[in-house]
Design a protein around this motif. Structure first.
Motif: not given
Length: 508
Positions: A246-253, A412-413
């Motif tokens: 999640h923190a990598s920012g490499a993926f998104e919905l 923080s997630l």
């Protein structure tokens, strides 16, 4: 947009390293490798390409219709077997009724995944014998091979539990020791940890390398096996992995419906996919080609081209297997965009009802017009990529670990944030991140992706699998011996002496 008709670049390049008389994805290593000789980078890549190709075999596994998502869902409470009648692909009906036997069990999967294990071992042997290859590249190749080996073996482990396992070429008569399910689990964990540790693999690939293993894919595989094993000692590690993805920012919905067409392949919500192409498979050639049979298998028989009830007109007919159970439609809330993208309903009279027909069909991998221009074996050669790991699973894994298993977050997630992200994308309002809601959200999200049965088993919710539904010819009773299938009798008959395979409990 046209389908990408080439394999990922690294596979295409292999043609330059292979004899022009051989398929560059052949399972056979070179003669020097067989003798334990040195291996060039090209030889290593040839073996690696062969190992990846096993991802393309499971919809017509060694002449058996053994798609992993389908075989997984057949034991769930989401679909029925369907097809012509109970005897049409009888082993699949027996599977759906928890009634397989040693002579009628999904032997196709057994064969292809052992082929995958062997091919990965060849890659690792070639890496050990490498000459003139940069160490960083060797570490990447080893990590890819060990990820793939873990992926293939984890399916053998899930379906059969207590299986033979080996990491080197077997001497004649080619027998290996049968491991317990717990021993196999430890071997898989070793492989995925190797792939995750350090920077051997990127978190996400570049477009030119779509389809190759990544650190995120290895983290997702580790999550599946740890959570299925219910290995609480590793839950914190898995949650940290989910938080790292999640923190990598490499993926998104992304828009849910867009995931499942060709334009959605390798999209930002996808972590790992099998890249199918509409070519190469034929009825007498189960170990060749790149296409998938799953779309034809699960689409309604005799579809006459009419729109489905959602208004789309891009589906085509198939064989009528895997009809969706009627009550599954009711799990979706009003306005949930996942319903139309997950379940098809066609108007009465627009298709030919078959065995266990419900009027509902799986939509994600449904046969689509213009997704198959193979010159032969068309039903085997649809181009629909199988989405193996998606970012939505990352979020729902994290929510489950925090709420159901009580794992303290390392970052923080929060579980509520994870659930809210998935539901907002689906077009529905937030709800409390309770155990019940997280379980239901997984079911809504992953219909037709082969997740539900494994979730019910690991949650201990198998009471939902016992049923008596005469109207749909489904009478089944679950007991815990059914967690593992019968080992194929043909495989037991090949073994002898100290290596004689022992049948799983409940099938003798």
């Amino acid at each position: 947009m046209m389908k990408k008709y080439i394999l990922p670049v690294f596979l295409a390049v292999l043609m330059g390293f292979s004899s022009c008389s051989e398929d560059f994805l052949t399972v056979q290593p070179t003669a020097s490798q067989e003798a334990g000789g040195t291996a060039t980078e090209g030889a290593i890549l040839s073996n690696l390409g062969s190992a990846y190709k096993v991802l393309l075999f499971d919809s017509y596994a060694d002449f058996n219709y053994n798609s992993v998502p389908l075989l997984s869902d057949l034991r769930s409470d989401d679909i029925f077997k369907g097809g012509g009648d109970a005897g049409d692909q009888r082993p699949l009906y027996l599977l759906s009724q928890f009634n397989v036997n040693p002579n009628e069990t999904p032997a196709g999967l057994w064969n292809i995944y052992y082929s995958g294990l062997s091919r990965c071992n060849n890659v690792l042997e070639a890496c050990d014998n490498a000459v003139g290859v940069d160490e960083a590249k060797l570490n990447q190749f080893r990590a890819e091979a060990r990820f793939l080996r873990a992926y293939y073996v984890h399916w053998l482990w899930k379906f059969w539990g207590n299986i033979p396992y080996f990491e080197q070429d077997l001497p004649a008569p080619y027998f290996a020791r049968q491991f317990t399910a717990d021993e196999v689990y430890n071997e898989i964990i070793d492989d995925v940890n190797f792939a995750i540790e350090g920077d051997k693999l990127p978190m996400q690939t570049t477009a030119a390398n779509d389809g190759r293993a990544t650190k995120a894919a290895a983290m997702m595989l580790k999550a599946r096996i740890v959570m299925y094993q219910k290995d609480q000692s590793k839950y914190a590690e898995v949650l940290a992995d989910m938080e790292a993805i999640h923190a990598s920012g490499a993926f998104e919905l992304v828009d849910f419906a867009s995931i499942w067409d060709r334009e959605g392949e390798f999209g930002p919500g996808s972590i790992f996919e099998a890249n199918h192409l509409p070519e190469g498979k034929d009825w007498g050639a189960a170990w060749t080609g790149y296409g998938t049979n799953l779309p034809a298998f699960i689409s309604p028989n005799g579809l006459n081209g009419a729109d489905n009830l959602s208004g789309e007109d891009f589906y085509k007919g198939g064989w009528g297997f895997g009809p969706v159970r009627p009550d599954l439609v009711g799990i979706y809330e009003e306005g949930d965009e996942r319903l139309a993208a997950s379940i098809n309903q066609f108007s009465e009279g627009t298709y030919t009802p078959r065995f266990q027909d419900t009027g509902y069909f799986m939509a994600k991998y449904a046969a689509r017009k213009e997704y198959n221009d193979a010159p032969y074996g068309q039903d085997l050669n649809f181009e629909n990529n199988v989405r193996i790991f998606r970012y939505a699973e990352t979020l729902l894994n994290a929510a489950e670990l925090m709420v159901i298993h009580g794992v303290a977050p390392a970052g923080s997630l929060t579980a509520q944030e994870c659930l809210d992200l998935v539901r907002t994308r689906a077009g529905v309002d937030p709800i409390a991140a309770t155990a019940e809601n997280i379980k239901l959200e997984r079911r809504r999200e992953f219909v037709g992706e082969g997740m539900r049965f494994w979730d019910l088993v690991r949650w201990g919710d198998t009471n939902l699998l016992t049923e008596s539904i005469p109207a749909y010819s489904s009478e089944r009773t679950w007991n815990d011996d059914m967690k593992y299938l019968a080992i194929p009798q043909s495989e037991i008959d090949k073994t002898e002496g100290e290596f004689k395979l022992v049948q799983n409990k409940g099938y003798n």
